[in-house]
Design a protein around this motif. Structure first.
Motif, PDB file in Angstrom:
ATOM      1  N   ILE A  72       0.827  -1.216   0.000  1.00  0.00           N
ATOM      2  CA  ILE A  72       0.000   0.000   0.000  1.00  0.00           C
ATOM      3  C   ILE A  72       0.853   1.254   0.000  1.00  0.00           C
ATOM      4  O   ILE A  72       0.574   2.219  -0.727  1.00  0.00           O
ATOM      5  CB  ILE A  72      -0.940  -0.016   1.233  1.00  0.00           C
ATOM      6  N   THR A  73       1.918   1.267   0.802  1.00  0.00           N
ATOM      7  CA  THR A  73       2.676   2.506   1.016  1.00  0.00           C
ATOM      8  C   THR A  73       3.779   2.732   0.001  1.00  0.00           C
ATOM      9  O   THR A  73       4.322   3.838  -0.070  1.00  0.00           O
ATOM     10  CB  THR A  73       3.305   2.491   2.424  1.00  0.00           C
ATOM     11  N   THR A  74       4.142   1.721  -0.797  1.00  0.00           N
ATOM     12  CA  THR A  74       5.188   1.898  -1.805  1.00  0.00           C
ATOM     13  C   THR A  74       4.583   1.907  -3.198  1.00  0.00           C
ATOM     14  O   THR A  74       3.396   1.604  -3.385  1.00  0.00           O
ATOM     15  CB  THR A  74       6.245   0.788  -1.708  1.00  0.00           C
ATOM     16  N   GLU A  75       5.395   2.242  -4.194  1.00  0.00           N
ATOM     17  CA  GLU A  75       4.922   2.373  -5.564  1.00  0.00           C
ATOM     18  C   GLU A  75       5.394   1.182  -6.393  1.00  0.00           C
ATOM     19  O   GLU A  75       6.539   0.749  -6.283  1.00  0.00           O
ATOM     20  CB  GLU A  75       5.431   3.677  -6.176  1.00  0.00           C
ATOM     21  N   THR A 123      -1.155 -11.278  -2.532  1.00  0.00           N
ATOM     22  CA  THR A 123      -1.620 -10.127  -1.754  1.00  0.00           C
ATOM     23  C   THR A 123      -0.938  -8.847  -2.211  1.00  0.00           C
ATOM     24  O   THR A 123      -1.583  -7.797  -2.396  1.00  0.00           O
ATOM     25  CB  THR A 123      -1.350 -10.356  -0.260  1.00  0.00           C
ATOM     26  N   SER A 124       0.385  -8.926  -2.404  1.00  0.00           N
ATOM     27  CA  SER A 124       1.138  -7.747  -2.852  1.00  0.00           C
ATOM     28  C   SER A 124       0.681  -7.282  -4.229  1.00  0.00           C
ATOM     29  O   SER A 124       0.471  -6.095  -4.470  1.00  0.00           O
ATOM     30  CB  SER A 124       2.630  -8.075  -2.865  1.00  0.00           C
ATOM     31  N   THR A 125       0.515  -8.247  -5.149  1.00  0.00           N
ATOM     32  CA  THR A 125       0.129  -7.895  -6.525  1.00  0.00           C
ATOM     33  C   THR A 125      -1.267  -7.280  -6.577  1.00  0.00           C
ATOM     34  O   THR A 125      -1.490  -6.256  -7.243  1.00  0.00           O
ATOM     35  CB  THR A 125       0.191  -9.145  -7.416  1.00  0.00           C
ATOM     36  N   LEU A 126      -2.214  -7.929  -5.873  1.00  0.00           N
ATOM     37  CA  LEU A 126      -3.578  -7.405  -5.887  1.00  0.00           C
ATOM     38  C   LEU A 126      -3.647  -6.016  -5.261  1.00  0.00           C
ATOM     39  O   LEU A 126      -4.357  -5.128  -5.744  1.00  0.00           O
ATOM     40  CB  LEU A 126      -4.512  -8.368  -5.145  1.00  0.00           C
ATOM     41  N   THR A 127      -2.916  -5.826  -4.176  1.00  0.00           N
ATOM     42  CA  THR A 127      -2.904  -4.519  -3.523  1.00  0.00           C
ATOM     43  C   THR A 127      -2.335  -3.447  -4.446  1.00  0.00           C
ATOM     44  O   THR A 127      -2.880  -2.339  -4.558  1.00  0.00           O
ATOM     45  CB  THR A 127      -2.090  -4.572  -2.225  1.00  0.00           C
ATOM     46  N   SER A 128      -1.227  -3.794  -5.119  1.00  0.00           N
ATOM     47  CA  SER A 128      -0.620  -2.841  -6.048  1.00  0.00           C
ATOM     48  C   SER A 128      -1.563  -2.527  -7.201  1.00  0.00           C
ATOM     49  O   SER A 128      -1.690  -1.377  -7.637  1.00  0.00           O
ATOM     50  CB  SER A 128       0.708  -3.386  -6.580  1.00  0.00           C
ATOM     51  N   ASN A 129      -2.250  -3.597  -7.695  1.00  0.00           N
ATOM     52  CA  ASN A 129      -3.196  -3.377  -8.793  1.00  0.00           C
ATOM     53  C   ASN A 129      -4.333  -2.445  -8.381  1.00  0.00           C
ATOM     54  O   ASN A 129      -4.728  -1.545  -9.123  1.00  0.00           O
ATOM     55  CB  ASN A 129      -3.772  -4.710  -9.273  1.00  0.00           C
ATOM     56  N   VAL A 130      -4.878  -2.682  -7.182  1.00  0.00           N
ATOM     57  CA  VAL A 130      -5.964  -1.845  -6.695  1.00  0.00           C
ATOM     58  C   VAL A 130      -5.503  -0.402  -6.547  1.00  0.00           C
ATOM     59  O   VAL A 130      -6.209   0.548  -6.915  1.00  0.00           O
ATOM     60  CB  VAL A 130      -6.505  -2.385  -5.359  1.00  0.00           C
ATOM     61  N   LYS A 131      -4.281  -0.234  -6.021  1.00  0.00           N
ATOM     62  CA  LYS A 131      -3.757   1.115  -5.841  1.00  0.00           C
ATOM     63  C   LYS A 131      -3.532   1.809  -7.182  1.00  0.00           C
ATOM     64  O   LYS A 131      -3.833   3.000  -7.355  1.00  0.00           O
ATOM     65  CB  LYS A 131      -2.449   1.060  -5.038  1.00  0.00           C
ATOM     66  N   GLU A 132      -2.981   1.049  -8.158  1.00  0.00           N
ATOM     67  CA  GLU A 132      -2.757   1.619  -9.483  1.00  0.00           C
ATOM     68  C   GLU A 132      -4.082   2.013 -10.132  1.00  0.00           C
ATOM     69  O   GLU A 132      -4.214   3.085 -10.727  1.00  0.00           O
ATOM     70  CB  GLU A 132      -2.024   0.607 -10.369  1.00  0.00           C
ATOM     71  N   GLU A 133      -5.080   1.140 -10.010  1.00  0.00           N
ATOM     72  CA  GLU A 133      -6.385   1.450 -10.589  1.00  0.00           C
ATOM     73  C   GLU A 133      -7.005   2.664  -9.909  1.00  0.00           C
ATOM     74  O   GLU A 133      -7.669   3.485 -10.566  1.00  0.00           O
ATOM     75  CB  GLU A 133      -7.312   0.239 -10.452  1.00  0.00           C
ATOM     76  N   ALA A 134      -6.812   2.781  -8.623  1.00  0.00           N
ATOM     77  CA  ALA A 134      -7.341   3.945  -7.905  1.00  0.00           C
ATOM     78  C   ALA A 134      -6.669   5.230  -8.383  1.00  0.00           C
ATOM     79  O   ALA A 134      -7.330   6.265  -8.561  1.00  0.00           O
ATOM     80  CB  ALA A 134      -7.141   3.770  -6.402  1.00  0.00           C
ATOM     81  N   MET A 135      -5.332   5.146  -8.598  1.00  0.00           N
ATOM     82  CA  MET A 135      -4.625   6.327  -9.082  1.00  0.00           C
ATOM     83  C   MET A 135      -5.078   6.696 -10.491  1.00  0.00           C
ATOM     84  O   MET A 135      -5.259   7.870 -10.819  1.00  0.00           O
ATOM     85  CB  MET A 135      -3.111   6.094  -9.047  1.00  0.00           C
ATOM     86  N   ILE A 136      -5.276   5.652 -11.336  1.00  0.00           N
ATOM     87  CA  ILE A 136      -5.741   5.915 -12.701  1.00  0.00           C
ATOM     88  C   ILE A 136      -7.134   6.536 -12.670  1.00  0.00           C
ATOM     89  O   ILE A 136      -7.428   7.496 -13.394  1.00  0.00           O
ATOM     90  CB  ILE A 136      -5.742   4.608 -13.523  1.00  0.00           C
ATOM     91  N   ALA A 137      -8.017   5.993 -11.824  1.00  0.00           N
ATOM     92  CA  ALA A 137      -9.372   6.534 -11.713  1.00  0.00           C
ATOM     93  C   ALA A 137      -9.349   7.972 -11.206  1.00  0.00           C
ATOM     94  O   ALA A 137     -10.102   8.833 -11.683  1.00  0.00           O
ATOM     95  CB  ALA A 137     -10.203   5.665 -10.774  1.00  0.00           C
TER      96      ALA A 137
END
Length: 528
Positions: A72-75, A123-137
């Motif tokens: 969550i906290t890293t990119e 868990t790491s991949t899904l979290t990163s994907n969700v975060k990326e999608e949130a940033m894109i949205a």
């Protein structure tokens, strides 16, 4: 060339629409420190739970939770995946027998480690994907909001200049790039309008010879060119034509600097704003066209009024002239000299009035067509006033005209013939609407930096309704006294146009004598 600095940061800096943010050295160090801190904290909490004799499943969940927080906290994906591997190794090293080695005595440990690694990575991949999608949205939401604001501003634009300014500011905000907008007039590109993002150091990226050639090529060929295309691809700018309904109406330039091309989303946004610009410009063109049509209709209405006024008001003096001349010709032998002189005087007076009326008509025509040219030069006020009075006295000897001049000779920088025409019109107006033997006083005074002219009579004054409309075209007195010669309503309108062309002012009011006073002022230019 206009240069406008936009003191706004762009929405986000992404290298691709997938949402990967540009990682520089500083961000890498920050992400590394975050991961180290969370992993250390995870190990410490695991030791506490281990000493509390909690089972291994709880400690595994603590490690997975740590991987989750790191994601969550890293990119990006890198730190989450590395954290997953470190979690499995540290769990094996610290909490399985034999301790402090990577060996495992129990046969089920390798399967446990494998499952733990898979779960942590997922868990790491899904979290990163969700975060990326949130940033894109979030990015899309902000860009849509910026497009909406841009559209609202364009709807409020009152001219083409505001259209380009609003559009340039919106493009800088959305793309976080320097922008140039150049509109065309009569199929020729006009001056560039450049809009800079904050902290732009290079200020001449759109004005080189090769850039101007690229703009012309994009405009003439109706295709994009510049960096990322097959045409003029060696320059650092991208040029996109603004396509109207039937023609190209301008060019948008984007400074790409070190980037290779615009992303797909940026291209879509650029196309959307270019469509908005095209609609706004065509709306302004339509408004301008309608305004010209309205002005032309107004001119036609004024011409119609002029013809009707001429046909009505010139008929009387022409009939009088024709009758007087016919009487003299048919009865020359029986008429005595006094009657002939009276008839000839009537012919003379009507001819002078006709001449003055036609002079006013020609002057108003020049004003309407924008051909009223001022031939300004230094003039002596005394000479202009005396000449105007002498012209009027030739046919108005029944009035007493008095002149009051200052002791000093006053100079003005004006068109002497036009100022003389103003004085003649005003004095004739006083003569026409006052009884015989009335007094007309002409006063010239200096007030501050202006020379003030006053034409004052002791007649019957002017009604409130006439005062409010007296300088309008084709306006005549609502109730003329019997015997007054009706005018065509152009003299005072011409006076106002001439005085305002000289940066002066004109007005009328009723004076203490019971009559009317016309007052106009002109800027003083000096005295000798």
């Amino acid at each position: 060339m206009k240069k406008l600095n936009i003191e706004k940061e762009g929405l986000y800096d992404y290298d691709r629409i997938e949402g990967r943010r540009l990682l520089n050295k500083e961000k890498l160090i920050i992400n590394l420190l975050k991961s180290t801190f969370i992993m250390t904290l995870t190990i410490l909490v695991s030791f506490i739970f281990y000493n509390m004799n909690l089972n291994e499943a709880t400690i595994i969940l603590i490690y997975i939770l740590g991987v989750f927080f790191i994601s969550i906290t890293t990119e990006g994906y890198f730190f989450g995946i590395v954290a997953s591997i470190i979690s499995v190794l540290s769990f094996n090293f610290l909490f399985t027998e034999p301790y402090y080695t990577l060996l495992a005595y129990r046969a089920d440990y390798p399967i446990t480690f494998f499952i733990m690694l898979i779960v942590a990575i997922i868990t790491s991949t899904l979290t990163s994907n969700v975060k990326e999608e949130a940033m894109i949205a979030n990015l899309r939401e902000k860009r849509i909001e910026a497009l909406y604001r841009s559209n609202r501003k364009l709807l409020q634009a009152e001219n083409k200049k505001q259209v380009t300014d609003f559009s340039g500011e919106s493009l800088v905000e959305i793309l976080n790039k320097d922008v140039m907008i150049c509109l065309a007039k009569d199929n020729i590109l006009e001056e560039e309008n450049i809009y800079y993002k904050k902290n732009t150091k290079i200020k001449d990226m759109f004005i080189s010879y090769i850039d101007k050639e690229a703009m012309k090529y994009s405009f003439n060929q109706k295709i994009p060119c510049g960096l990322g295309t097959n045409y003029y691809k060696n320059i650092k700018n991208y040029y996109y034509p603004i396509k109207g309904q039937n023609k190209i109406i301008g060019i948008i330039g984007i400074n790409l600097n070190d980037e290779n091309h615009l992303t797909n989303t940026e291209n879509i946004l650029l196309e959307s704003i270019s469509v908005q610009i095209a609609l706004a410009i065509e709306r302004e063109n339509l408004f301008e066209k309608n305004r010209k049509v309205s002005l032309e209709a107004e001119r036609e209405r004024l011409r119609g009024n002029l013809l009707r006024s001429i046909s009505h008001d010139l008929r009387t003096p022409l009939t009088s002239i024709l009758g007087s001349v016919s009487t003299i010709i048919d009865n020359d032998e029986v008429l005595d000299s006094e009657i002939k002189k009276e008839l000839l005087k009537n012919v003379y007076d009507d001819t002078v009035w006709l001449s003055q009326s036609f002079e006013n008509i020609l002057s108003m025509t020049r004003i309407d067509e924008g051909r009223l040219e001022l031939n300004k030069k230094i003039e002596i006020v005394d000479e202009i006033v005396v000449e105007a009075i002498s012209r009027v006295k030739k046919f108005s000897k029944s009035h007493n005209i008095n002149l009051s001049l200052p002791d000093d000779i006053i100079l003005i920088n004006a068109d002497g013939l036009l100022i003389e025409q103003v004085l003649v019109n005003l004095i004739q107006n006083a003569v026409r609407y006052t009884p015989k033997n009335s007094t007309i006083d002409i006063k010239i005074v200096r007030e501050s930096n202006y020379i003030v002219f006053e034409i004052e009579d002791n007649g019957c004054g002017i009604s409130k309704e006439n005062i409010e409309n007296i300088f309008e075209r084709f306006y005549t007195k609502t109730k003329a006294n019997q015997g007054e010669q009706r005018g065509i309503g152009l003299g005072l309108a011409i006076c106002k146009s001439i005085i305002e062309a000289h940066d002066g002012d004109i007005c009328v009011f009723n004076n203490n004598l019971g009559g009317a006073t016309f007052r106009f002022s002109l800027p003083a230019r000096g005295e000798v």
